[in-house]
Design a protein around this motif. Structure first.
Motif, short mmCIF file in Angstrom:
data_model
loop_
_atom_site.label_atom_id
_atom_site.label_comp_id
_atom_site.label_asym_id
_atom_site.label_seq_id
_atom_site.Cartn_x
_atom_site.Cartn_y
_atom_site.Cartn_z
N ARG A 83 9.52 62.35 88.06
CA ARG A 83 10.33 62.66 89.33
C ARG A 83 11.38 61.50 89.26
O ARG A 83 10.99 60.40 88.90
CB ARG A 83 9.16 62.38 90.51
N GLY A 84 12.36 62.28 89.90
CA GLY A 84 13.76 61.33 89.87
C GLY A 84 14.75 61.17 88.93
O GLY A 84 15.73 60.66 88.81
N ASP A 85 14.10 62.03 87.49
CA ASP A 85 15.03 61.71 86.38
C ASP A 85 16.12 62.65 86.81
O ASP A 85 15.94 63.88 87.35
CB ASP A 85 14.09 62.25 85.04
N ILE A 86 17.26 62.43 86.29
CA ILE A 86 18.39 63.51 86.31
C ILE A 86 18.34 64.29 84.87
O ILE A 86 18.55 63.57 83.76
CB ILE A 86 19.99 63.01 86.38
N ARG A 102 18.38 66.92 89.49
CA ARG A 102 17.38 65.64 89.84
C ARG A 102 16.20 66.59 89.85
O ARG A 102 16.03 67.29 90.56
CB ARG A 102 17.75 64.94 90.84
N VAL A 103 15.08 66.03 89.24
CA VAL A 103 13.78 66.31 89.35
C VAL A 103 13.20 65.81 90.72
O VAL A 103 13.11 64.40 90.58
CB VAL A 103 12.79 66.03 87.93
N VAL A 104 12.74 66.44 91.66
CA VAL A 104 12.19 65.94 92.81
C VAL A 104 10.87 66.14 92.94
O VAL A 104 10.00 65.51 93.77
CB VAL A 104 12.78 66.35 94.05
N ALA A 105 10.22 67.20 92.30
CA ALA A 105 8.64 67.24 92.28
C ALA A 105 8.19 67.89 90.72
O ALA A 105 9.10 68.59 90.21
CB ALA A 105 8.30 68.36 93.47
N VAL A 106 7.14 67.67 90.47
CA VAL A 106 6.60 68.13 89.10
C VAL A 106 5.30 69.26 89.54
O VAL A 106 4.76 69.26 90.50
CB VAL A 106 6.28 66.88 88.36
N GLY A 107 4.85 69.89 88.29
CA GLY A 107 3.85 70.76 88.43
C GLY A 107 2.73 70.26 89.36
O GLY A 107 1.91 69.16 89.08
N VAL A 184 16.54 69.77 78.06
CA VAL A 184 16.90 69.66 76.68
C VAL A 184 17.16 68.11 76.55
O VAL A 184 17.37 67.44 75.46
CB VAL A 184 17.81 70.29 76.28
N ALA A 185 17.40 67.68 77.76
CA ALA A 185 17.92 65.85 77.93
C ALA A 185 17.76 65.40 79.18
O ALA A 185 17.86 66.12 80.06
CB ALA A 185 19.28 66.03 77.22
N ARG A 186 18.01 64.17 78.92
CA ARG A 186 17.89 63.25 80.46
C ARG A 186 19.16 62.49 80.36
O ARG A 186 19.39 61.58 79.58
CB ARG A 186 16.61 62.52 80.37
#
Length: 253
Positions: A83-86, A102-107, A184-186
């Motif tokens: 979470r929080g990664d772009i 941006r990732v705000v939530a995961v599985g 594919v990338a961060r």
């Protein structure tokens, strides 16, 4: 006679010393250039293996990155995302071009908006998001709620008023989420324009949730430092020889 002989001996000694100093100078110069080439080319090679360059296509991630910015994104597997990664991802349901969100939530997370203070909610916990554009506005102009399927990620742009993200795809089978395998990338940093060149800031907004905050920065600083140090050594080594020769000639006169 003895005066002439002494002067000749001193001149010969000076020439010998100058030749010795010249050889030492050339060795130092050559060593500096060689080391500089190793650092410069090695840094570039390492960066090419670790990173992928992208041009940001839209302003959906403003103010973190702007449309037209040149960025470097670290090649990663989707399983490494937090979470929080772009991240950069490519999903046929989102179009053919690489997307940046941006990732705000995961599985397994329940993500919703908004609470009474206009904040994003993840698993019932409010999240303050200082990276958003217009932080005085609610975290989303539209209300929504979704459970993220296992192995998927819920994406949002930092410019919530214009970003086309997971909120607009809530009607699909994945509740608007993207498979981790699509990543594919961060994003690690902006490299152009120079006035905006910087590491992509990490956020502690999700630190209170299980799994903690975002991923650690990649080796962009280290690789960049190697390239800069290599360039400096190459230039300094190349310049040392002519400067030292000129100084020896002046002393000889």
């Amino acid at each position: 006679m003895s005066t002439s002989t002494g002067a000749g001996e001193r001149a010969a000694t000076g020439r010998a010393g100058g030749e010795g100093g010249g050889r030492a100078g050339r060795m130092i110069s050559g060593a500096a250039v060689a080391l500089g080439c190793v650092l410069f080319l090695g840094g570039f090679g390492w960066m090419a293996l670790v990173y992928r360059p992208y041009t940001v296509p839209t302003g959906s991630m403003t103010p973190t990155v702007d449309a037209g910015d040149k960025i470097l994104a670290q090649r990663i597997d989707g399983s490494e995302v937090r979470r929080g990664d772009i991240v950069v991802f490519s999903d046929p349901l989102w179009g053919d071009a690489p997307m940046l969100k941006r990732v705000v939530a995961v599985g397994g997370d329940e993500v919703a908006c908004c609470d009474k203070q206009g904040r994003l909610m993840v698993d019932g916990r409010p999240v303050d998001e200082p990276y958003r554009l217009n932080t005085r506005d609610p975290a989303s102009p539209m209300s929504f709620s979704a459970r993220v399927p296992r192995g998927s990620l819920f994406m949002m742009g930092d410019n919530r008023a214009t970003s086309e993200d997971s909120r607009l795809r809530l009607g699909d089978a994945a509740n608007g989420s993207v498979p981790r395998a699509a990543v594919v990338a961060r994003v690690d940093g902006v490299v152009w324009p120079l006035g905006r060149a910087a590491m992509a800031p990490r956020t502690g907004a999700f630190a209170a949730l299980p799994g903690g905050g975002p991923s650690a920065p990649g080796p962009l600083r280290t690789g960049g430092a190697a390239i800069v140090a290599g360039a400096v050594l190459i230039l300094a080594g190349a310049a040392y020889g002519p400067v030292a020769d000129r100084a020896r000639r002046r002393r000889a006169v």
